[in-house]
Design an enzyme around this catalytic site. Sequence first.
Site, PDB file in Angstrom:
ATOM      1  N   ARG A 169     -25.876  30.859 -18.997  1.00  0.00           N
ATOM      2  CA  ARG A 169     -26.950  31.853 -18.833  1.00  0.00           C
ATOM      3  C   ARG A 169     -26.488  33.008 -17.943  1.00  0.00           C
ATOM      4  NH1 ARG A 169     -32.741  29.880 -16.670  1.00  0.00           N
ATOM      5  NH2 ARG A 169     -31.613  29.838 -14.702  1.00  0.00           N
ATOM      6  N   LYS A 212     -31.379  37.308 -15.974  1.00  0.00           N
ATOM      7  CA  LYS A 212     -31.687  36.931 -14.586  1.00  0.00           C
ATOM      8  C   LYS A 212     -30.979  37.951 -13.700  1.00  0.00           C
ATOM      9  CE  LYS A 212     -32.216  32.643 -11.957  1.00  0.00           C
ATOM     10  NZ  LYS A 212     -33.589  32.880 -11.529  1.00  0.00           N
ATOM     11  N   GLU A 260     -45.048  33.732 -17.518  1.00  0.00           N
ATOM     12  CA  GLU A 260     -44.471  32.732 -16.606  1.00  0.00           C
ATOM     13  C   GLU A 260     -44.906  33.056 -15.198  1.00  0.00           C
ATOM     14  OE1 GLU A 260     -40.174  33.117 -16.379  1.00  0.00           O
ATOM     15  OE2 GLU A 260     -40.293  35.298 -16.623  1.00  0.00           O
TER      16      GLU A 260
HETATM   17  N1  PMP Z   1     -38.830  32.096 -14.420  1.00  0.00           N
HETATM   18  C1  PMP Z   1     -38.293  32.882 -13.481  1.00  0.00           C
HETATM   19  C2  PMP Z   1     -38.746  34.292 -13.373  1.00  0.00           C
HETATM   20  C3  PMP Z   1     -37.309  32.374 -12.609  1.00  0.00           C
HETATM   21  O1  PMP Z   1     -36.761  33.144 -11.683  1.00  0.00           O
HETATM   22  C4  PMP Z   1     -36.910  31.013 -12.735  1.00  0.00           C
HETATM   23  C5  PMP Z   1     -35.825  30.443 -11.866  1.00  0.00           C
HETATM   24  N2  PMP Z   1     -36.203  30.403 -10.516  1.00  0.00           N
HETATM   25  C6  PMP Z   1     -37.526  30.231 -13.720  1.00  0.00           C
HETATM   26  C7  PMP Z   1     -38.466  30.810 -14.554  1.00  0.00           C
HETATM   27  C8  PMP Z   1     -37.144  28.790 -13.917  1.00  0.00           C
HETATM   28  O2  PMP Z   1     -35.870  28.729 -14.506  1.00  0.00           O
HETATM   29  P1  PMP Z   1     -34.890  27.498 -14.253  1.00  0.00           P
HETATM   30  O3  PMP Z   1     -35.614  26.273 -14.673  1.00  0.00           O
HETATM   31  O4  PMP Z   1     -33.717  27.787 -15.105  1.00  0.00           O
HETATM   32  O5  PMP Z   1     -34.585  27.477 -12.799  1.00  0.00           O
END
Ligand code: PMP
Length: 288
Positions: A52, A151, A184
Amino acid sequence: MGLKVYLNGELVDKEDACISVYDHGLLYGDGVFEGIRAYGGKVFRGREHVQRLYDSARAIALDIPLSPEEMTEAIETTLQANGLSDAYIRVVVTRGVGTLGLDPYKCPDPQVIIITDSIVLYAEEHYRNGLEVVTASTVRNHPNALNPRIKSLNYLNNVLAKIEGLQAGASEAIMLNAAGYVAECTGDNIFTVNDGSLATPPVHAGILAGITRGVVMELAAEAGIETLQRDMTRFDLYVADECFLTGTAAEIIPVVRIDSRPIGDGSPGPVTMELLRMYRELTGGGAG
Ligand code: PMP
């Protein structure tokens, strides 16, 4: 012994781990990052996180000066150098030093930073009693503006929603997309449980494709629980039997109130708690 930080191929003392004020990561939020966990000395879902990171970098035309294999090794080395077994790992790649103009092509030297430390996002009592969250009025970035799948170091969209949450006395806030559907939270993905099935917004709703989200769907499938990825409104959240958030740092955290409405009976539900148990069994992790 103080913490060592990986900086461009070297392990330096935390206090000496510095980058330039001309770095475009600072000047423009131009860069990408990952948050990863290690449990019992083992990096959890490392391959997916590294993938990622490289996808995020490709999306912003940033060349990471290491191969994914070298990055994986650098993460391991940093973890071991700090003697950490349970840790939160922050990998950051900035555009590097440039001029005071935007032009990323004038930044020849991306900076690679790996920090291994600990993280406590929510108190253990929240895993037992659940979290209260609110919906923010700040709309999640439109995918055609800045795709939430990247990200990036530009998290102001999330920070603005986080401020709204904190001002309302909630430690997380739910963000809707420009069409008004649930996207989210500021640093976590969201799930509901209804009649024993999970629902979560699809990636095309404009969200980060969370790695914990993926793990939860795998665990659910293992437990014979189906997951629907579908557009959801606030109504769907309010009438859910259960709700929980997922993230690398948060793991799985129950939500018991949304916009002051109790979810289910206002306490963490059985499906959420079973998934949390399975998640902790998988990671070998104890407390959050
Ligand atoms: N959404 C956002 C905006 C995030 O920054 C994160 C990670 N902190 C997540 C969802 C969760 O992703 P992951 O399970 O890959 O940590």
